[in-house]
Motif scaffolding. Structure first.
Motif, short mmCIF file in Angstrom:
data_model
loop_
_atom_site.label_atom_id
_atom_site.label_comp_id
_atom_site.label_asym_id
_atom_site.label_seq_id
_atom_site.Cartn_x
_atom_site.Cartn_y
_atom_site.Cartn_z
N PRO A 202 5.09 -8.86 2.72
CA PRO A 202 4.46 -7.73 3.16
C PRO A 202 3.92 -6.55 2.04
O PRO A 202 3.14 -5.68 2.10
CB PRO A 202 6.02 -6.88 3.63
N ALA A 203 4.53 -6.54 0.86
CA ALA A 203 4.20 -5.89 -0.27
C ALA A 203 2.62 -6.10 -0.69
O ALA A 203 1.85 -5.25 -0.99
CB ALA A 203 4.91 -5.69 -1.40
N ASP A 204 2.65 -7.50 -0.64
CA ASP A 204 1.10 -8.12 -1.07
C ASP A 204 0.07 -7.63 -0.08
O ASP A 204 -0.90 -7.02 -0.48
CB ASP A 204 1.13 -9.56 -1.12
N PHE A 205 0.62 -7.74 1.15
CA PHE A 205 -0.45 -7.37 2.26
C PHE A 205 -0.83 -5.56 2.12
O PHE A 205 -1.81 -5.38 2.35
CB PHE A 205 0.07 -7.67 3.75
N ALA A 206 0.28 -5.01 2.10
CA ALA A 206 0.17 -3.49 1.92
C ALA A 206 -0.72 -3.20 0.66
O ALA A 206 -1.56 -2.18 0.65
CB ALA A 206 1.45 -2.87 1.66
N ARG A 207 -0.46 -3.81 -0.54
CA ARG A 207 -1.48 -3.76 -1.59
C ARG A 207 -2.71 -3.82 -1.57
O ARG A 207 -3.89 -3.08 -1.79
CB ARG A 207 -1.01 -4.30 -3.04
N VAL A 208 -3.20 -4.99 -0.66
CA VAL A 208 -4.74 -5.39 -0.29
C VAL A 208 -5.05 -4.12 0.61
O VAL A 208 -6.28 -3.66 0.27
CB VAL A 208 -4.52 -6.62 0.40
N ALA A 209 -4.42 -3.78 1.57
CA ALA A 209 -4.76 -2.59 2.61
C ALA A 209 -5.16 -1.32 1.71
O ALA A 209 -6.09 -0.77 1.89
CB ALA A 209 -4.10 -2.41 3.68
N GLU A 210 -4.19 -1.07 0.92
CA GLU A 210 -4.29 0.03 0.13
C GLU A 210 -5.50 0.25 -1.00
O GLU A 210 -6.10 0.92 -1.37
CB GLU A 210 -3.11 0.55 -0.65
N SER A 211 -5.62 -1.03 -1.49
CA SER A 211 -6.75 -1.30 -2.38
C SER A 211 -8.27 -1.02 -1.89
O SER A 211 -9.21 -0.30 -2.20
CB SER A 211 -6.88 -2.54 -3.09
N ILE A 212 -8.29 -1.56 -0.53
CA ILE A 212 -9.42 -1.16 0.50
C ILE A 212 -9.53 0.07 0.55
O ILE A 212 -10.49 0.65 0.56
CB ILE A 212 -9.37 -2.33 1.65
N LYS A 213 -8.47 1.05 1.08
CA LYS A 213 -8.57 2.36 1.45
C LYS A 213 -8.93 3.04 0.07
O LYS A 213 -9.76 4.16 0.16
CB LYS A 213 -7.37 2.73 2.01
N ALA A 214 -8.35 2.57 -1.10
CA ALA A 214 -8.66 3.45 -2.14
C ALA A 214 -10.31 3.20 -2.70
O ALA A 214 -10.90 4.16 -3.03
CB ALA A 214 -7.85 2.83 -3.42
N MET A 215 -10.63 2.11 -2.38
CA MET A 215 -12.13 1.83 -2.56
C MET A 215 -13.05 2.82 -1.43
O MET A 215 -14.09 3.32 -2.44
CB MET A 215 -12.47 0.45 -2.42
N GLN A 216 -12.62 2.71 -0.35
CA GLN A 216 -13.40 3.49 0.57
C GLN A 216 -13.33 5.04 0.09
O GLN A 216 -14.43 5.80 0.11
CB GLN A 216 -12.60 3.57 1.85
N ARG A 217 -12.23 5.60 -0.49
CA ARG A 217 -12.26 6.92 -0.92
C ARG A 217 -13.04 7.06 -2.16
O ARG A 217 -13.86 8.14 -1.93
CB ARG A 217 -10.77 7.20 -1.34
N ASP A 218 -13.09 5.92 -3.04
CA ASP A 218 -14.12 6.13 -4.30
C ASP A 218 -15.67 6.20 -3.72
O ASP A 218 -16.34 6.92 -4.21
CB ASP A 218 -13.70 5.02 -4.99
N VAL A 219 -15.87 5.37 -2.78
CA VAL A 219 -17.09 5.20 -2.28
C VAL A 219 -17.55 6.46 -1.48
O VAL A 219 -18.79 7.03 -1.93
CB VAL A 219 -17.35 3.98 -1.17
N VAL A 220 -16.72 7.14 -0.89
CA VAL A 220 -16.97 8.22 -0.02
C VAL A 220 -17.43 9.44 -1.06
O VAL A 220 -18.23 10.24 -1.11
CB VAL A 220 -16.16 8.74 0.94
N ALA A 221 -16.36 9.40 -1.87
CA ALA A 221 -16.44 10.77 -3.23
C ALA A 221 -17.95 10.31 -4.17
O ALA A 221 -18.41 11.43 -4.34
CB ALA A 221 -15.29 10.41 -3.94
N ASP A 222 -18.17 9.26 -4.35
CA ASP A 222 -19.33 8.92 -4.88
C ASP A 222 -20.55 9.40 -4.26
O ASP A 222 -21.59 9.78 -4.72
CB ASP A 222 -19.40 7.47 -5.52
#
Length: 504
Positions: A202-222
């Motif tokens: 579960p922690a591994d899956f959650a880390r993958v999902a949060e890394s994707i969301k973090a990339m989404q935020r970075d892309v939108v900010a850029d």
């Protein structure tokens, strides 16, 4: 002890303890936080509505205080209401607040899941060095060596040895040999090892999902800060949105694991294997929570995969929508306006008094530009158009017949159609057009003829007719259309004349 690197090691430890997972575990109220989050979030309930979470946490606080906890110094309970606690946990990175199906929900972050797993392992059954764990390690090392060794002959030798062992075992069973049984203690150790491995997922899956969301935020900010051409931005960010699983280390690792567990057949096989294990008598030695956890391994894997794929779809949708609606100038103006508003609040709040009435701002101010120019036309007064030149009747009239390039000649076409019908009830439109004179056999006259027969009433023949039309300059054009039989226009015209005489 080598003290030369103690300073670097200490800085590393300080950085590690800034991780939200370790921060949760060494907080004063960590027992309460771990208890509430573990009871509220389960494999069957990965998301909890915000209102439900607040009510459940408030109820848990009330029950614990009624039982006498929170009064003594060694059994502290946090102060404040459930809403404030959840806000603090979101800010600390233990919870994630998001919208799911138009409902605001809380989800455990990867740090929160990791903290619960650590607390569960420490407080639950202690992991032991067992035959199952050692065998798992040896098999993983052996698989790593096989994958890393490019020697073909060594690989073939290993496979041949394994095949020989399987064949000898198969021959023994075919001769009536008994299946070697495993002691219940060893099966119990293997089951605990499986649960230990499954708790990491579960922690591994959650880390993958949060890394994707973090990339989404970075892309939108850029993207909001970008001033490049829109076409270039579209190509770059849409490509990143399509390949978002390859852009982070966690995403690449998950993509590799998905090739093993993403196949529905693999999940079905896992369900069948778990049911086989649970039917064995040794599972009676497992506590009920562990038996339930063992039965839910496949479901937890499915939920984790769905969570990651949903995060991937949402990130791609958000990035695509932002790219399509991106306007850097408007975004900068909004940011500047918000900064001005915040600056005004910071200047106004220290000088304000509690309970002071505030005049609401009905609308944002607009620029005072005085008088704007209302027209960009010629400032000179408008002049009437130049008068038409008087036409002298003595001038020669152009001999070219400009009517030849005009619209259909309905009267001539109707007369030709009646003459071609010659008293018959129906007339073939294609044959009538072929028999017409060239002045009424233009392409536009074909359209006029079809318009006439449509008003008269027509019947489809089911065949395709082709006719040659002649343009006024002598060039020919061939047209194809569905064959039709039209009613004779002569009786209709006679009937119209009789009706007119009767009215007179």
């Amino acid at each position: 002890m080598d003290t030369r690197g103690v300073e670097g090691a200490y800085r590393g430890a300080l950085q590690a303890f800034q991780n939200p997972m370790l921060d949760l575990l060494h907080r004063t109220y960590a027992p309460f936080v771990v208890t509430v989050l573990a009871m509220m979030f389960t494999p069957e309930r990965p998301a909890v509505a915000v209102a439900d979470a607040h009510a459940e946490i408030a109820d848990a606080l009330a029950r614990l205080r009624a039982a006498g906890y929170g009064d003594e110094g060694d059994q502290p309970l946090p102060a404040g209401n459930a809403r404030d606690l959840c806000r603090q946990w979101v800010h600390a990175g233990w919870l994630v607040r998001q919208v799911s199906d138009d409902v605001e929900v809380y989800r455990l972050s990867a740090h929160g899941v990791g903290a619960l797993e650590v607390a569960g392992r420490v407080g639950g059954t202690r992991t032991r060095v067992s035959q199952s764990r050692v065998r798992t390690l040896l098999e993983a090392v052996e698989r790593l060596a096989q994958d890393a060794d490019p020697d073909v002959m060594a690989r073939m030798a290993r496979l041949q040895t394994e095949i020989d062992q399987r064949r000898r075992e198969l021959a023994r069973l075919e001769r009536g040999g008994a299946v070697e049984t495993v002691e219940d203690d060893q099966l119990l150790e293997a089951a605990e090892n499986v649960l230990h491995l499954a708790r990491e997922l579960p922690a591994d899956f959650a880390r993958v999902a949060e890394s994707i969301k973090a990339m989404q935020r970075d892309v939108v900010a850029d993207l909001r800060q970008d001033v490049r051409p829109t076409g270039e931005v579209l190509r770059e960010y849409l490509e990143r949105g399509r390949q978002i699983m390859d852009a982070t280390p966690e995403g690449r690792a998950f993509a590799g694991a998905l090739r093993l567990i993403g196949d529905p057949a693999q999940i079905d096989d896992l369900w069948n294997l778990l049911r086989t294990v649970l039917r064995h008598r040794f599972t009676a030695l497992l506590p009920e929570p562990q038996r339930r956890e063992l039965a839910e391994i496949a479901r937890r894997i499915e939920q984790g995969v769905k969570e990651v794929l949903a995060a991937q779809r949402q990130a791609s949708h958000v990035i695509t929508t932002q790219v399509r609606n991106h306007d850097p100038m408007r975004d900068r103006q909004v940011d500047e306006l918000l900064r001005d508003v915040m600056s005004g609040l910071h200047a106004w709040v220290p000088a304000s008094r509690r309970g002071e009435a505030v005049t609401p701002l009905r609308r944002l101010p607009v620029a005072d530009v005085g008088q704007l120019r209302q027209t960009v036309s010629d400032p000179r007064p408008p002049r009437p158009p130049t008068p038409l030149r008087e036409w002298d009747e003595a001038e020669d009239v152009p001999s070219a017949d400009t009517r030849a390039w005009g619209g259909p000649q309905y009267a001539e076409l109707r007369a030709h159609l009646a003459a071609f019908a010659d008293g018959a009830d129906g007339v073939d439109v294609a044959a009538a057009f072929r028999a017409a004179a060239e002045p009424i056999r233009r392409p536009v006259d074909l359209l006029g003829l079809l318009e006439i027969v449509h008003d008269l009433g027509m019947t489809d023949t089911g065949e395709i007719e082709t006719v040659d039309a002649v343009r006024p300059d002598g060039t020919r054009r061939r047209f194809a259309f569905g064959g039709v039989l039209a009613a004779n226009p002569a009786p209709a015209r006679a009937g119209d004349e009789r009706a007119g005489n009767d009215d007179g």
